[in-house]
Design a protein around this motif. Structure first.
Motif, PDB file in Angstrom:
ATOM      1  N   ALA A 170      -4.370 -26.136  67.779  1.00  0.00           N
ATOM      2  CA  ALA A 170      -3.380 -27.151  67.416  1.00  0.00           C
ATOM      3  C   ALA A 170      -3.880 -28.545  67.766  1.00  0.00           C
ATOM      4  CB  ALA A 170      -2.059 -26.865  68.139  1.00  0.00           C
ATOM      5  N   LEU A 171      -4.531 -28.659  68.920  1.00  0.00           N
ATOM      6  CA  LEU A 171      -5.052 -29.968  69.340  1.00  0.00           C
ATOM      7  C   LEU A 171      -6.174 -30.420  68.408  1.00  0.00           C
ATOM      8  CD1 LEU A 171      -4.395 -31.912  71.707  1.00  0.00           C
ATOM      9  CD2 LEU A 171      -6.386 -30.959  72.882  1.00  0.00           C
ATOM     10  N   VAL A 172      -7.047 -29.487  68.022  1.00  0.00           N
ATOM     11  CA  VAL A 172      -8.147 -29.821  67.117  1.00  0.00           C
ATOM     12  C   VAL A 172      -7.614 -30.231  65.754  1.00  0.00           C
ATOM     13  CG1 VAL A 172     -10.163 -28.901  65.900  1.00  0.00           C
ATOM     14  CG2 VAL A 172      -9.799 -28.342  68.313  1.00  0.00           C
ATOM     15  N   VAL A 173      -6.608 -29.519  65.262  1.00  0.00           N
ATOM     16  CA  VAL A 173      -6.004 -29.868  63.966  1.00  0.00           C
ATOM     17  C   VAL A 173      -5.444 -31.283  64.006  1.00  0.00           C
ATOM     18  CG1 VAL A 173      -4.090 -29.361  62.405  1.00  0.00           C
ATOM     19  CG2 VAL A 173      -5.510 -27.497  63.286  1.00  0.00           C
ATOM     20  N   ALA A 174      -4.762 -31.625  65.107  1.00  0.00           N
ATOM     21  CA  ALA A 174      -4.198 -32.973  65.237  1.00  0.00           C
ATOM     22  C   ALA A 174      -5.315 -34.012  65.317  1.00  0.00           C
ATOM     23  CB  ALA A 174      -3.313 -33.046  66.481  1.00  0.00           C
ATOM     24  N   GLY A 175      -6.357 -33.715  66.107  1.00  0.00           N
ATOM     25  CA  GLY A 175      -7.472 -34.649  66.219  1.00  0.00           C
ATOM     26  C   GLY A 175      -8.205 -34.810  64.915  1.00  0.00           C
ATOM     27  N   ARG A 176      -8.360 -33.721  64.175  1.00  0.00           N
ATOM     28  CA  ARG A 176      -9.041 -33.774  62.878  1.00  0.00           C
ATOM     29  C   ARG A 176      -8.276 -34.639  61.889  1.00  0.00           C
ATOM     30  NH1 ARG A 176      -9.953 -28.206  59.645  1.00  0.00           N
ATOM     31  NH2 ARG A 176      -7.676 -28.440  59.502  1.00  0.00           N
ATOM     32  N   ALA A 177      -6.932 -34.663  62.054  1.00  0.00           N
ATOM     33  CA  ALA A 177      -6.087 -35.463  61.164  1.00  0.00           C
ATOM     34  C   ALA A 177      -6.044 -36.934  61.570  1.00  0.00           C
ATOM     35  CB  ALA A 177      -4.673 -34.889  61.142  1.00  0.00           C
ATOM     36  N   GLY A 178      -6.724 -37.280  62.656  1.00  0.00           N
ATOM     37  CA  GLY A 178      -6.791 -38.678  63.069  1.00  0.00           C
ATOM     38  C   GLY A 178      -5.889 -39.050  64.215  1.00  0.00           C
ATOM     39  N   ASP A 179      -5.235 -38.078  64.867  1.00  0.00           N
ATOM     40  CA  ASP A 179      -4.364 -38.359  65.998  1.00  0.00           C
ATOM     41  C   ASP A 179      -5.225 -38.821  67.174  1.00  0.00           C
ATOM     42  OD1 ASP A 179      -2.837 -38.104  68.388  1.00  0.00           O
ATOM     43  OD2 ASP A 179      -1.425 -36.786  67.336  1.00  0.00           O
ATOM     44  N   ALA A 180      -5.137 -40.104  67.528  1.00  0.00           N
ATOM     45  CA  ALA A 180      -5.994 -40.677  68.561  1.00  0.00           C
ATOM     46  C   ALA A 180      -5.754 -40.041  69.920  1.00  0.00           C
ATOM     47  CB  ALA A 180      -5.775 -42.186  68.632  1.00  0.00           C
ATOM     48  N   ARG A 181      -4.489 -39.724  70.218  1.00  0.00           N
ATOM     49  CA  ARG A 181      -4.204 -39.128  71.522  1.00  0.00           C
ATOM     50  C   ARG A 181      -4.800 -37.726  71.621  1.00  0.00           C
ATOM     51  NH1 ARG A 181       1.701 -38.386  74.525  1.00  0.00           N
ATOM     52  NH2 ARG A 181       0.883 -37.337  76.383  1.00  0.00           N
ATOM     53  N   ALA A 182      -4.723 -36.967  70.537  1.00  0.00           N
ATOM     54  CA  ALA A 182      -5.318 -35.632  70.517  1.00  0.00           C
ATOM     55  C   ALA A 182      -6.828 -35.728  70.690  1.00  0.00           C
ATOM     56  CB  ALA A 182      -4.979 -34.918  69.214  1.00  0.00           C
ATOM     57  N   GLN A 183      -7.446 -36.713  70.051  1.00  0.00           N
ATOM     58  CA  GLN A 183      -8.881 -36.910  70.206  1.00  0.00           C
ATOM     59  C   GLN A 183      -9.239 -37.263  71.646  1.00  0.00           C
ATOM     60  OE1 GLN A 183      -9.972 -39.837  67.276  1.00  0.00           O
ATOM     61  NE2 GLN A 183      -9.583 -38.467  65.544  1.00  0.00           N
ATOM     62  N   ASP A 184      -8.439 -38.124  72.257  1.00  0.00           N
ATOM     63  CA  ASP A 184      -8.674 -38.490  73.662  1.00  0.00           C
ATOM     64  C   ASP A 184      -8.570 -37.257  74.568  1.00  0.00           C
ATOM     65  OD1 ASP A 184      -9.052 -41.097  72.942  1.00  0.00           O
ATOM     66  OD2 ASP A 184      -7.065 -41.793  73.578  1.00  0.00           O
ATOM     67  N   MET A 243     -19.205 -35.556  68.210  1.00  0.00           N
ATOM     68  CA  MET A 243     -18.071 -34.652  68.060  1.00  0.00           C
ATOM     69  C   MET A 243     -16.916 -35.350  67.341  1.00  0.00           C
ATOM     70  SD  MET A 243     -14.805 -34.029  69.490  1.00  0.00           S
ATOM     71  CE  MET A 243     -14.775 -34.488  71.227  1.00  0.00           C
ATOM     72  N   LEU A 244     -16.594 -36.552  67.789  1.00  0.00           N
ATOM     73  CA  LEU A 244     -15.468 -37.277  67.192  1.00  0.00           C
ATOM     74  C   LEU A 244     -15.756 -37.648  65.734  1.00  0.00           C
ATOM     75  CD1 LEU A 244     -14.463 -39.582  70.170  1.00  0.00           C
ATOM     76  CD2 LEU A 244     -13.190 -37.616  69.287  1.00  0.00           C
ATOM     77  N   ARG A 245     -16.994 -38.050  65.464  1.00  0.00           N
ATOM     78  CA  ARG A 245     -17.345 -38.409  64.091  1.00  0.00           C
ATOM     79  C   ARG A 245     -17.341 -37.197  63.161  1.00  0.00           C
ATOM     80  NH1 ARG A 245     -22.419 -42.586  65.257  1.00  0.00           N
ATOM     81  NH2 ARG A 245     -21.126 -44.371  65.892  1.00  0.00           N
ATOM     82  N   GLY A 246     -17.725 -36.040  63.700  1.00  0.00           N
ATOM     83  CA  GLY A 246     -17.802 -34.849  62.866  1.00  0.00           C
ATOM     84  C   GLY A 246     -16.509 -34.072  62.781  1.00  0.00           C
ATOM     85  N   LEU A 247     -15.543 -34.404  63.621  1.00  0.00           N
ATOM     86  CA  LEU A 247     -14.293 -33.652  63.693  1.00  0.00           C
ATOM     87  C   LEU A 247     -13.566 -33.556  62.351  1.00  0.00           C
ATOM     88  CD1 LEU A 247     -12.642 -32.095  65.775  1.00  0.00           C
ATOM     89  CD2 LEU A 247     -11.395 -34.221  66.281  1.00  0.00           C
ATOM     90  N   PRO A 248     -13.483 -34.633  61.555  1.00  0.00           N
ATOM     91  CA  PRO A 248     -12.771 -34.510  60.265  1.00  0.00           C
ATOM     92  C   PRO A 248     -13.404 -33.490  59.327  1.00  0.00           C
ATOM     93  CG  PRO A 248     -13.015 -36.819  60.876  1.00  0.00           C
ATOM     94  CD  PRO A 248     -13.868 -36.035  61.837  1.00  0.00           C
ATOM     95  N   GLY A 249     -14.689 -33.215  59.505  1.00  0.00           N
ATOM     96  CA  GLY A 249     -15.360 -32.267  58.627  1.00  0.00           C
ATOM     97  C   GLY A 249     -15.414 -30.852  59.156  1.00  0.00           C
ATOM     98  N   LEU A 250     -14.824 -30.609  60.326  1.00  0.00           N
ATOM     99  CA  LEU A 250     -14.816 -29.264  60.904  1.00  0.00           C
ATOM    100  C   LEU A 250     -13.865 -28.380  60.102  1.00  0.00           C
ATOM    101  CD1 LEU A 250     -15.685 -27.304  63.156  1.00  0.00           C
ATOM    102  CD2 LEU A 250     -13.754 -28.166  64.522  1.00  0.00           C
TER     103      LEU A 250
END
Length: 242
Positions: free
Chosen positions: A18-32, A67-74
């Motif tokens: 769930a956290l990865v899905v949110a981070g992949r969608a651009g959620d800054a807090r999830a990425q942090d 990791m952060l740059r590649g996250l949208p493509g995971l």
């Protein structure tokens, strides 16, 4: 989207996904939270693989940025841990293996271990003694590929990585990984014999002659020469039984 502070736990796949899905969608807090949660794991991987090299901090930063740059493509959020470990190992390999310069003179195996001095720093800083000091010194004599595998295997033994994640980082099947782990452990044991033989008091006189031209820097070539002696020497032959 609100998140409670999340920390990675073995078996907590749903929370991580769930956290990865949110981070992949651009959620800054999830990425942090992903960065904060997995920073210790990446430090463990990179730090062990580089034996405490001064560039560890910079390399860990590069891993997290990638990791952060590649996250949208995971594509598969459930594979996040394996994917991140693979990024860490790829960045470590890139750091350890600069473009080779062919002098036409030097045997490829006779290159001194660039991380050797940092092993001494690790021993000094952590106050290692006994078998831990011996193992730390033995890693200086191992091939680069096996030092990388050893870093992952230690984390697997500590329960921080699964065998599947180790295999994914190595881009191997679990079966091939099992074989490589056994070969790595065999090389570690032979390297420990070399360390024991060189530190024995008094040192075997024949070993002293064999190592007379050694410059004091561990290398694969000298490991093979010294191990060959210990296998054939009555005085050094028993060192592997400890």
């Amino acid at each position: 989207m609100q998140h409670d502070q999340w920390e990675p736990q073995q078996g907590d796949g749903a929370g991580l996904t769930a956290l990865v899905v949110a981070g992949r969608a651009g959620d800054a807090r999830a990425q942090d939270e992903l960065v904060a949660a997995f920073l210790p794991l990446v430090y463990n991987i990179v730090g062990r693989a580089l034996s405490g090299h001064a560039d560890v901090d910079d390399l860990v930063q590069d891993v997290m940025v990638r990791m952060l740059r590649g996250l949208p493509g995971l594509r598969d959020p459930a594979s996040f841990r394996s994917w991140l470990v693979a990024i860490a190992m790829n960045e470590t390999r890139r750091h350890q293996r600069p473009a080779p310069v062919d002098s036409g003179l030097q045997d490829a195996y006779d290159v001194p271990d660039p991380g050797g001095d940092f092993t001494d720093v690790t021993i000094l800083r952590l106050g290692l003694s006994g078998e831990r000091k011996e193992v730390a010194r033995a890693t200086r004599w191992m091939d680069d590929d096996y030092r990388e595998l050893l870093a992952l295997w230690w984390l697997e033994a500590a329960g921080e990585l699964s065998r599947g994640e180790v295999a994914a980082a190595l881009e191997l099947t679990p079966e091939h990984t099992a074989v490589r782990v056994q070969r790595m452990k065999a090389q570690l044991e032979t390297a420990r014999v070399v360390v024991r033989a060189l530190s024995a008091e008094p040192r075997c006189p024949v070993l002293a002659q064999v190592a007379a031209t050694w410059d004091g820097r561990p290398s694969a070539l000298w490991r093979k020469r010294l191990v060959r002696h210990t296998r054939d020497c009555a005085a050094c032959g028993g060192l592997g039984a400890r």
